[in-house]
Scaffold this motif. Structure first.
Motif, short mmCIF file in Angstrom:
data_model
loop_
_atom_site.label_atom_id
_atom_site.label_comp_id
_atom_site.label_asym_id
_atom_site.label_seq_id
_atom_site.Cartn_x
_atom_site.Cartn_y
_atom_site.Cartn_z
N ASP A 1 0.85 -1.19 0.00
CA ASP A 1 0.00 0.00 0.00
C ASP A 1 0.89 1.24 0.00
O ASP A 1 2.12 1.14 -0.08
N ILE B 1 1.92 -2.47 -5.67
CA ILE B 1 0.68 -2.40 -4.90
C ILE B 1 -0.41 -3.13 -5.65
O ILE B 1 -0.81 -2.75 -6.75
N HIS C 1 -3.69 2.18 3.35
CA HIS C 1 -3.52 1.01 4.22
C HIS C 1 -4.38 -0.12 3.67
O HIS C 1 -5.60 -0.07 3.77
N ALA C 2 -3.74 -1.12 3.10
CA ALA C 2 -4.48 -2.21 2.44
C ALA C 2 -5.40 -2.94 3.41
O ALA C 2 -6.51 -3.34 3.01
#
Length: 382
Positions: free
Chosen positions: A239, A253, A353-354
């Motif tokens: 991320d 990403i 933020h994944a």
């Protein structure tokens, strides 16, 4: 279904990027001579975990008992529940153990250790318990040199509970952005956890396992001498926070949110998207880093970053796309926003933020190299 026909907002996983991330991390762990136990809280998705195990992962790490139950039902047996156990959850943990799940619990204080001991005495169940140590002051755990570490070990030993090992998480690595600093923290993490295990062994507690891990330190460590396994989670998708830390590039990403342009504020240079904080999450993890990406980095449908734009604002269901200065060039304000992004334009937004962004969706749309999409379900709850 293809990407340009998908209803929005939607969470999209780029399969080739994900598979590359999995392979590179596993290869690194193999080279360092340790087992790899990925933290699956990032995706909470069976298809992703199967890919990690197929690549060589030895067991998984979970953050909720719901994850443990769901992944055990999907065939994963070796599971570490890496959150200090709440005594009220011991009955659920016992049910998993009785069904054949090799569930490992974690404690970091005498009260929790005593509660597990009392539960074992009353119910006759066998638990394997790990002790969490604090190697960087980031969150939970007992510092390696603290007497409490030995006290917890003795409480578990007296209750005839197997102390499986010690574990730590260098979460402060997210605050760093140089390879040298990450290497230093990785060594601090390793040395502290090894020290804790040695102290327990010196008083006669077996403590075979030494588990460390965060994505940045896993990718920076020069040596893992004395460590038996590594845990890391966000590496599988990466991320923007990880990009700022310096452990991935934009094209690593693998998670993005597909969004559609639904309006304009031309006098402000804005395009309005149908992805607000309900899609992206409220996580503003890059705001204190070297580059603030707002609520996300816009990309074209093919994944090419639009470096002169940013998702600068977010309401519940509205995202604001606006010009942004960046190291890639000056803000692009000369072109009418309506001409650049007509109504109906689809964009992909890379998340800060994944883990947080993924949690906003009940499913992922897995994007194959051919452009075809497959739906992967995601777990919810605790």
């Amino acid at each position: 279904m293809m990407l340009d026909l998908l209803d929005t907002p939607a969470a999209v996983i780029d399969i080739p990027r994900m598979e590359k991330n999995i392979a590179l991390m596993q290869q690194r762990m193999n080279t360092l001579g340790v087992n790899f136990r990925p933290h699956v809280k990032t995706t909470k998705c069976v298809e992703v975990v199967r890919a990690q195990i197929a690549a060589g992962a030895k067991g998984i790490t979970v953050s909720t008992l719901k994850e443990a139950e769901a992944f055990f039902a999907a065939g994963v047996v070796d599971i570490l529940y890496a959150v200090g156990i709440d005594p009220s959850k011991l009955s659920r943990a016992m049910m998993l153990r009785k069904k054949g799940c090799d569930l490992k619990l974690v404690v970091d204080n005498p009260a929790a250790a005593a509660a597990v001991g009392e539960f074992v005495r009353r119910h006759g169940v066998r638990f394997e318990v790990w002790i969490e140590v604090d190697t960087d002051g980031h969150r939970s755990g007992i510092t390696p040199g603290e007497d409490t570490l030995l006290e917890v070990g003795r409480i578990l030993q007296d209750a005839k509970i197997e102390v499986g090992g010690v574990l730590t998480h260098a979460g402060s690595s997210y605050e760093l952005n140089t390879h040298e600093a990450l290497q230093a923290l990785a060594e601090q993490e390793r040395a502290g956890c090894v020290q804790a295990a040695r102290r327990l062994r010196d008083i006669g507690i077996a403590c075979e396992g030494v588990s460390v891990g965060s994505t940045p330190t896993a990718l920076a460590a020069r040596s893992l001498e004395g460590v038996t396994e590594v845990r890391a989670g966000v590496y599988v998708l990466f991320d923007l926070v990880m990009r700022n830390v310096g452990v991935c590039a934009f094209d690593d990403i693998a998670l993005s949110v597909l969004a559609t342009v639904i309006g304009h504020q031309p006098e402000k240079g804005w395009a309005i998207l149908d992805a607000g904080w309900m899609a992206m999450s409220r996580d503003r993890g890059t705001s204190k880093q070297s580059h603030d990406f707002g609520y996300g980095q816009p990309c074209m449908l093919d994944g090419t970053p639009l470096h002169d734009y940013i998702l600068s604002g977010a309401n519940q269901e509205h995202g604001i796309l606006s010009p942004a200065e960046s190291e890639y060039g000056d803000a692009s304000t000369s072109q009418d926003i309506r001409a650049r992004f007509p109504i109906g334009t689809k964009l992909r937004i890379l998340p800060n933020h994944a883990c947080a962004t993924g949690a906003q969706f009940p499913e992922y749309h897995a994007l194959q190299a051919t452009g075809e999409l497959t739906v992967w379900q995601r777990f919810y709850g605790w």
